[in-house]
Design a protein around this motif. Structure first.
Motif, mmCIF file in Angstrom:
data_model
loop_
_atom_site.group_PDB
_atom_site.id
_atom_site.type_symbol
_atom_site.label_atom_id
_atom_site.label_comp_id
_atom_site.label_asym_id
_atom_site.label_seq_id
_atom_site.Cartn_x
_atom_site.Cartn_y
_atom_site.Cartn_z
ATOM 1 N N ASP A 62 80.636 28.556 -16.830
ATOM 2 C CA ASP A 62 80.564 27.166 -17.300
ATOM 3 C C ASP A 62 79.158 26.826 -17.779
ATOM 4 N N LEU A 63 78.138 27.273 -17.047
ATOM 5 C CA LEU A 63 76.763 27.027 -17.458
ATOM 6 C C LEU A 63 76.402 27.867 -18.685
ATOM 7 N N PHE A 115 76.811 20.950 -17.623
ATOM 8 C CA PHE A 115 75.780 20.360 -18.475
ATOM 9 C C PHE A 115 75.106 19.183 -17.773
ATOM 10 N N VAL A 116 75.916 18.310 -17.144
ATOM 11 C CA VAL A 116 75.361 17.154 -16.442
ATOM 12 C C VAL A 116 74.519 17.605 -15.259
ATOM 13 N N THR A 117 75.022 18.581 -14.497
ATOM 14 C CA THR A 117 74.291 19.085 -13.339
ATOM 15 C C THR A 117 72.948 19.673 -13.754
ATOM 16 N N ALA A 118 72.930 20.369 -14.903
ATOM 17 C CA ALA A 118 71.699 21.001 -15.371
ATOM 18 C C ALA A 118 70.671 19.993 -15.846
ATOM 19 N N ASN A 119 71.074 18.738 -16.001
ATOM 20 C CA ASN A 119 70.154 17.707 -16.480
ATOM 21 C C ASN A 119 69.885 16.625 -15.430
ATOM 22 N N PRO A 135 86.158 28.603 -18.561
ATOM 23 C CA PRO A 135 86.263 27.339 -17.821
ATOM 24 C C PRO A 135 86.736 26.220 -18.735
ATOM 25 N N SER A 136 87.226 25.156 -18.136
ATOM 26 C CA SER A 136 87.743 24.026 -18.903
ATOM 27 C C SER A 136 86.596 23.234 -19.527
ATOM 28 N N PRO A 137 86.891 22.413 -20.551
ATOM 29 C CA PRO A 137 85.843 21.555 -21.114
ATOM 30 C C PRO A 137 85.210 20.650 -20.065
ATOM 31 N N ALA A 186 72.495 32.828 -15.843
ATOM 32 C CA ALA A 186 73.787 32.283 -15.445
ATOM 33 C C ALA A 186 74.899 33.298 -15.651
ATOM 34 N N GLY A 187 74.811 34.095 -16.708
ATOM 35 C CA GLY A 187 75.812 35.138 -16.919
ATOM 36 C C GLY A 187 75.782 36.182 -15.820
ATOM 37 N N GLY A 188 74.584 36.541 -15.368
ATOM 38 C CA GLY A 188 74.485 37.499 -14.268
ATOM 39 C C GLY A 188 75.053 36.967 -12.972
#
Length: 303
Positions: free
Chosen positions: A269-270, A81-85, A72-74, A262-264
């Motif tokens: 991206d996560l 990252f923002v969503t996870a926080n 995925p793109s940066p 997340a890999g599964g």
């Protein structure tokens, strides 16, 4: 010709000029400026390399040289990252709000993993340092060295199934796995430090009437401490590389467990966001241990 210089008692010289720093003070100032300039150059080099890496990453994803599923793109990683926080809708257009990932913010996952690593590494220090001292100074070294090498040679993943069978899928099995990752390098480093103690120093304090305990605390331990701290740094590194394996089963909250989950789900991206957080946290810990080493053993590396 008359001498016009006046001694005012305030440290002035002929013509009223203040004395210039000479000798050790001047050399120390030059050395500090040189070290500061070197640190700035290193910081600039690291920053430039990081920016260059991100630009190459962005260019590869922009040109679609690799499918977004795999890389995925940066921007996508930053969004993950923002969503996870933050609190966010469970899906687009949904009124249901969820908290971070798996009902924990990303920093809470990180803190949970750090707590497990701290307990596992602390247990490695509590067991590894005394055992290393005993193996380095007594006959126990000959007896236990094969077993220590056996444990050191096994990858921590080999223990996962056995530890789960013994201790279940709770934190106990995870902490045991992290302990088994950190303990061997700490013990080996301690043994190496003990064997590196100069014999003439030990004989000198014994000649002066010191007991074995005093010899241990005044000579052996200070001489061994640099190696112990090196082993601690290596042990912490091994614990970080093992955290994902430790949190495969029931690892939520946990940064390793979140990356595995997340890999599964093919949420690369996560996964990359978790990897970056793990990497930066490991670097920060290593820097902290470096500063601790400088504070505890300032004489290391000095002739």
């Amino acid at each position: 010709m008359t001498d016009t210089s006046v001694d005012t008692g305030a440290g002035t010289t002929a013509g009223g000029r203040a004395p210039q720093p000479t000798g050790g003070n001047g050399a120390a100032a030059l050395e500090r400026r040189a070290k500061r300039a070197q640190r700035l150059r290193r910081l600039g080099l690291h920053t430039a390399s990081l920016v260059g890496l991100i630009l190459v990453w962005w260019l590869v994803t922009r040109l679609e040289l690799v499918r977004p599923l795999y890389l995925p793109s940066p921007g996508a990683v930053w969004d993950a990252f923002v969503t996870a926080n933050t609190d966010h809708p469970v899906s687009e257009g949904s009124d249901r709000i969820v908290r971070g990932e798996q009902n924990y913010y990303l920093w809470e996952h990180l803190v949970a993993s750090l707590q497990r690593i701290a307990i596992g590494v602390a247990a490695g220090v509590v067991v590894g340092v005394p055992l290393g001292l005993l193996m380095g100074t007594t006959w126990l070294g000959v007896l236990l060295e094969p077993y220590l090498n056996f444990v050191r040679s096994l990858p921590p993943l080999a223990y996962v199934g056995l530890l789960i069978a013994w201790f279940g899928i709770g934190d106990t099995s995870k902490i045991w796995l992290l302990f088994l990752a950190a303990f061997p390098p700490i013990a080996v480093a301690t043994i190496s430090g003990v064997k590196g103690v100069r014999e003439d120093q030990v004989n000198a304090v014994l000649t002066l009437g010191a007991s074995r305990r005093q010899t241990l605390t005044t000579v052996v331990l200070p001489s061994t401490l640099p190696e112990v701290l090196t082993g601690l740094r290596v042990g912490v590194g091994f614990a970080w590389t093992t955290v994902v394996a430790a949190e495969i089963d029931n690892g939520i909250p946990g940064i390793g467990g979140l990356a595995y989950l997340a890999g599964g789900q093919l949420r690369t991206d996560l996964v990359i966001a978790c990897i970056i957080v793990i990497g930066f946290a490991a670097i920060a810990l290593d820097l902290g241990l470096k500063y601790l080493e400088r504070a505890l053993v300032p004489w290391r590396g000095k002739a």
